[in-house]
Design an enzyme around this catalytic site. Sequence first.
Site, short mmCIF file in Angstrom:
data_model
loop_
_atom_site.label_atom_id
_atom_site.label_comp_id
_atom_site.label_asym_id
_atom_site.label_seq_id
_atom_site.Cartn_x
_atom_site.Cartn_y
_atom_site.Cartn_z
N CYS A 136 0.86 -1.17 0.00
CA CYS A 136 0.00 0.00 0.00
C CYS A 136 0.90 1.23 0.00
CB CYS A 136 -0.95 -0.02 1.20
SG CYS A 136 -0.12 -0.13 2.79
N HIS A 190 29.18 -12.78 13.29
CA HIS A 190 27.97 -13.61 13.26
C HIS A 190 28.38 -15.07 13.37
CE1 HIS A 190 24.28 -15.53 11.93
NE2 HIS A 190 23.66 -14.37 12.05
#
Length: 645
Positions: free
Chosen positions: A26, A568
């Site tokens: 939208c 990580h």
Amino acid sequence: MNHDKTAKEILSAVGGNDNINNVIHCVTRLRFTLKDMQAPNKEEIKQIDGVLTVVESGGQFQIVIGNEVPKVYDSLLKTMGRSPETTSSDNAVQGEKKGLFNRFVDVISGVFMPVVGVLSAVGILKGLLALFITLNWLTEEMSTYKILFAIADALFYFFPILLGFSAGKKFGGNPFISATIGAVLVYPTMTAAFTEGTAMSFLGIPVVLMNYTQSVIPIIIASYLAATFEKWLSKIAPSSIKMFFVPLVTLAIITPIVFLAVGPVSTLVSDYLAAGAMWIYKLSPIIAGLIMAGIWQAVIIFGLHWAFIPILINNLTTNGFDPINGMLFCTTFSLTGASLAIAIKTRDKRLKPIATSATIAGLMGVTEPAIYGVTLPAKKAFIMASIASGIAGALAGFMGSTAYGFAAGGVFGIPIFINPKGMDTGFIGFILSVLIAFVLGFILTYMFGYKNASPSASSKQEKVEQAQPSLVTSDSNGYAGVSAISPVQPVTEAQEEKTVFSPLTGKLIPLTEVGDEAFSSGAMGQGAAIVPTKGVAYAPFDGVVVTIFKTKHAIGLLSEDGVEILIHVGINTVSLKGKHFTSFVSDGDTVRKGDKLVEFDLEGITAAGLDTTTSVIVSNTAVYTDIQAKEQGSIVQGDALITVK
């Protein structure tokens, strides 16, 4: 924002291509229908660069982006390898079961979303034409007016055709079949028969003729029936004649059913809905405005406003006007005023530009940046804006403010509230409600809704701010990246090389060999990867811990000379939820090279079926002209790993 990078991280975060039934967007949100709604980690998705927040509502997983959402959506489709058509229907794979209300919201948003922009545009044009007539700039006899009015009115007149196409796509049918049914509903012969009162029948069965121009509900129901019948027929039709046989039979059967039953019944329902809305409104316009406007932005937060769209549009197509939007329109301006108050009052150098841009977006009718980026984090500011909305909405209800078209919020939508017969007290009340919402939102927020942080902030927070910290972005698989938010000094030839030392002991491999594209593609930044032989990670330089994830598998660090690093540990280790990890630092801690950051159980991680390969990423890669990692081979903690220039 790097739209491609954001799209890749979002795709991975929601569970990948295979977890997506469909996705639309939208004005400010990506709206996913997912097979497994539990797969994404909302808190980690919120950290992705460009993501304002995440909302689960109406059976959709909604990621709020803001004004950049169309570009992120385009990048997402490119990354997914899909076209808009293949992402707009639910016919491919069925996801988890949704409640009746959630399915309703999902259908309504999917049907109306593609036409909202044009619907708003022609609504504004209608309002401007009414203004021009009032000011005597145009007359209804002028050719210029007639052409402009045709532009403004054509979409409404032929609404069943456009909605038929949109609904056909949403229900997974051939949109040209449902659009054709819509065209039949407004075909001149049928419209003339209704106008003249001509009796008609089909195979001897009387047809109750209705005026379907500007109608909404009949074509949506017809599109659903057509799509459902078409899918069944496609399964049994011979492949050699399917191309024309399926549309032929579908049109020949469904269209008469619409005229005989669906149209009259749904038109009657439309009339009752419009009458019901007006009845509630007339009970007490003041109370209706106070309550509805006061809670409207909260309704938007949960994405439930789409449930009201059919009512607003049905009021317009049935009555020619809509008083509900007359009461709700002011809410955009209360949030805009609140954002402006914070932009002026705040001493936070990071918040000030965010609040300023949210103010501009609010004036254009987009409130999500003001909601998620400014007022909700301040909590009281959102409450103050809602109070201002309620008061302004009550005034609009009292003055009889009415919309004569449909448009998104903001200054460009103001003309739709001008009565085509001329300006009246309703429009005056509307203007007053907008001004009061803006001014009151500003005053209440400035006085009661926002306070600057105390100078005696915690020492850890001060350390992070003094070191010019970064925001950490991540996805649901635990991939994280550090995105600079503070100004970076330009790199010159006189600047020395900066070294990042290895936080681990193990086997060094090129980043391109990591078994996950998020790292191997370089989307998260340049760097190196280590297959650890010891389950301990140490600080690779002197600096500050920007963040350590609650699952302890990823750590963001900022060196004293400005290098941002992400360590990580493993791939998909976020799924362990901290199991097998022990951290020794917290957000904001100052660390020296060689300080222990985290311990992790290599055997436990491997036994869980996960890869322990650890990526060491220079998160602010774009700042540097050259990043070089040590060639592959064995490496010991403390050895030089990466040099940056």
